[in-house]
Enzyme design. Structure first.
Site, PDB file in Angstrom:
ATOM      1  CG  ASP A  17      -1.678   1.246   1.433  1.00 57.24           C
ATOM      2  OD1 ASP A  17      -2.389   1.651   0.499  1.00 57.24           O
ATOM      3  OD2 ASP A  17      -1.550   1.864   2.513  1.00 57.24           O
ATOM      4  CG  ASP A  19      -1.639   7.579   0.198  1.00 56.21           C
ATOM      5  OD1 ASP A  19      -0.837   8.510   0.063  1.00 56.21           O
ATOM      6  OD2 ASP A  19      -2.394   7.188  -0.722  1.00 56.21           O
ATOM      7  CG  ASP A 173      -1.809   2.589   6.529  1.00 61.86           C
ATOM      8  OD1 ASP A 173      -2.231   3.688   6.963  1.00 61.86           O
ATOM      9  OD2 ASP A 173      -2.035   2.208   5.368  1.00 61.86           O
TER      10      ASP A 173
END
Length: 201
Positions: A17, A19, A173
């Protein structure tokens, strides 16, 4: 390096991922959201922003319209929000714990970015951080229809790097992203708020 987490497993590709995982962009994105929402007398809390992380901006706007009975144009909003984000690009930094893994496996394993952000924004951020050379492919919001928590983006990335999903390790995250990776049949490491890496189940 990854044997610490998976002593019995040799991965053939790493999928990240972007961001909040590779780049510490979440504060800049949240600020951009709230600057763009201000003219509609709306705001987005940090908790709400994190819970929706992984979804494309246009989809979140649609959800906010449903929630607040508003009629914000998703396409126009995306442009306004991205403009605010790009204005604060100098504030974005890479996440060191993840970059150490990326640098260690560069040239040894294929690596891909798997994100709900649009390609232009991701590429501009990567260029700013000087990290574009590490990644073999980008899977961005324009490349698939069903966003996280659907597994589509991770499955597409696995196909692009020529690896079976079970041979890929995802880094995430956000709750939705972790769910997407698991649904795709992948192991996943979570990047915590303190930027450490932990196992997910």
């Amino acid at each position: 390096m990854l044997h610490h987490f998976f002593p019995e497993h040799s991965f053939k590709a790493l999928l990240f991922d972007f961001d909040g995982t590779v780049a510490d962009t979440m504060p800049a994105h949240l600020a951009a959201w709230n600057k763009a929402l201000d003219k509609y007398d709306l705001s987005l809390s940090r908790e709400q922003h994190l819970s929706w992380a992984g979804r494309p901006t246009a989809r979140i706007v649609e959800m906010m319209n449903e929630l607040h009975q508003t009629r914000i144009d998703p396409e126009q909003f995306v442009k306004e929000k991205e403009s605010h984000y790009l204005a604060s690009l100098n504030d974005v930094t890479p996440i060191t714990s993840v970059m150490e893994i990326i640098e260690h496996y560069h040239g040894k394993l294929p690596m891909a970015i798997v994100t709900g952000s649009r390609r232009k924004i991701v590429e501009l951020t990567m260029n700013q951080l000087g990290i574009q050379k590490y990644f073999d492919t980008l899977v961005c919001a324009e490349d698939y229809t069903q966003g996280k928590p659907a597994p589509d983006c991770f499955l597409l990335a696995a196909a692009k790097v020529n690896a079976a999903p079970t041979d890929c390790l995802a880094f995430e995250d956000a709750v939705l992203g972790i769910e997407a990776a698991h649904t795709a049949g992948m192991n996943c490491l979570k990047v915590t708020d303190s930027y450490s890496l932990v196992h997910t189940r």
